[in-house]
Design a protein around this motif. Sequence first.
Motif, PDB file in Angstrom:
ATOM      1  N   THR A  25       0.836  -1.203   0.000  1.00 12.71           N
ATOM      2  CA  THR A  25       0.000   0.000   0.000  1.00 12.71           C
ATOM      3  C   THR A  25       0.869   1.251   0.000  1.00 12.71           C
ATOM      4  O   THR A  25       0.602   2.214  -0.722  1.00 12.71           O
ATOM      5  CB  THR A  25      -0.940   0.001   1.216  1.00 12.71           C
ATOM      6  OG1 THR A  25      -1.707  -1.185   1.202  1.00 12.71           O
ATOM      7  CG2 THR A  25      -1.842   1.211   1.218  1.00 12.71           C
ATOM      8  N   TRP A  28       2.299   1.841  -3.479  1.00 17.67           N
ATOM      9  CA  TRP A  28       1.309   2.391  -4.398  1.00 17.67           C
ATOM     10  C   TRP A  28       1.018   3.862  -4.103  1.00 17.67           C
ATOM     11  O   TRP A  28       0.821   4.668  -5.012  1.00 17.67           O
ATOM     12  CB  TRP A  28       0.013   1.577  -4.377  1.00 17.67           C
ATOM     13  CG  TRP A  28       0.129   0.328  -5.195  1.00 17.67           C
ATOM     14  CD1 TRP A  28       0.199  -0.957  -4.759  1.00 17.67           C
ATOM     15  CD2 TRP A  28       0.215   0.264  -6.617  1.00 17.67           C
ATOM     16  NE1 TRP A  28       0.334  -1.821  -5.803  1.00 17.67           N
ATOM     17  CE2 TRP A  28       0.343  -1.091  -6.979  1.00 17.67           C
ATOM     18  CE3 TRP A  28       0.206   1.208  -7.630  1.00 17.67           C
ATOM     19  CZ2 TRP A  28       0.451  -1.524  -8.280  1.00 17.67           C
ATOM     20  CZ3 TRP A  28       0.318   0.784  -8.940  1.00 17.67           C
ATOM     21  CH2 TRP A  28       0.444  -0.564  -9.259  1.00 17.67           C
ATOM     22  N   LEU A  29       0.984   4.236  -2.834  1.00 26.75           N
ATOM     23  CA  LEU A  29       0.760   5.642  -2.488  1.00 26.75           C
ATOM     24  C   LEU A  29       1.924   6.516  -2.962  1.00 26.75           C
ATOM     25  O   LEU A  29       1.716   7.623  -3.476  1.00 26.75           O
ATOM     26  CB  LEU A  29       0.560   5.797  -0.978  1.00 26.75           C
ATOM     27  CG  LEU A  29      -0.774   5.322  -0.436  1.00 26.75           C
ATOM     28  CD1 LEU A  29      -0.783   5.391   1.090  1.00 26.75           C
ATOM     29  CD2 LEU A  29      -1.911   6.145  -1.012  1.00 26.75           C
ATOM     30  N   ALA A  32       1.664   6.863  -6.755  1.00 26.54           N
ATOM     31  CA  ALA A  32       0.571   7.775  -7.104  1.00 26.54           C
ATOM     32  C   ALA A  32       0.981   9.227  -6.865  1.00 26.54           C
ATOM     33  O   ALA A  32       0.681  10.113  -7.675  1.00 26.54           O
ATOM     34  CB  ALA A  32      -0.683   7.432  -6.311  1.00 26.54           C
ATOM     35  N   ALA A  33       1.687   9.491  -5.771  1.00 26.12           N
ATOM     36  CA  ALA A  33       2.147  10.855  -5.479  1.00 26.12           C
ATOM     37  C   ALA A  33       3.165  11.319  -6.519  1.00 26.12           C
ATOM     38  O   ALA A  33       3.124  12.467  -6.982  1.00 26.12           O
ATOM     39  CB  ALA A  33       2.744  10.924  -4.079  1.00 26.12           C
ATOM     40  N   ALA A  35       3.390  10.234  -9.658  1.00 24.70           N
ATOM     41  CA  ALA A  35       2.664  10.443 -10.910  1.00 24.70           C
ATOM     42  C   ALA A  35       1.914  11.776 -10.879  1.00 24.70           C
ATOM     43  O   ALA A  35       1.896  12.511 -11.867  1.00 24.70           O
ATOM     44  CB  ALA A  35       1.701   9.284 -11.171  1.00 24.70           C
ATOM     45  N   ALA A  36       1.312  12.108  -9.753  1.00 21.84           N
ATOM     46  CA  ALA A  36       0.602  13.382  -9.625  1.00 21.84           C
ATOM     47  C   ALA A  36       1.580  14.562  -9.729  1.00 21.84           C
ATOM     48  O   ALA A  36       1.287  15.563 -10.386  1.00 21.84           O
ATOM     49  CB  ALA A  36      -0.161  13.435  -8.304  1.00 21.84           C
TER      50      ALA A  36
END
Length: 140
Positions: A25, A28-29, A32-33, A35-36
């Motif tokens: 998890t 993945w976080l 995602a951060a 990619a943002a």
Amino acid sequence: MSHTPASPSLAERYGTAKRPLTARTRTWLILAALAAALAVAVYFTVGNTVGQMTSKDVGYIIHSDTEASVDYEVTKDFDATVQCMVQVLDDTYAVVGAKTVTIGPHEGSDSSDRSQYLRTDLRTEHRGVTGIVDSCWELD
């Protein structure tokens, strides 16, 4: 006087302890951060170049006491019409020659075609020592 407060258990009072994030998890976080953050960087980089007009001095030639040429680069949208104030200055930074140049729409296929290299010939009152683009603005 003996006062004994009611002591409910911590779990009853605050709820059960939260489980820590698993390694999967957390990975993945982080992805995602990242990619943002990349998306925001691309947005601001591309967003700031589209629709932005810039000018840059490239060079100048002082031909004589009464003539000079100024070379410069203007970056603008293909369909935009802009005007630039081109000036020749003397050694005291006084303007000895000036001309307003209109640069109309032009053809192009990608962002590298937004730039145009231009040369403007100017008449001068007396010998200049440098040539510049003072400012540019877009016409409505």
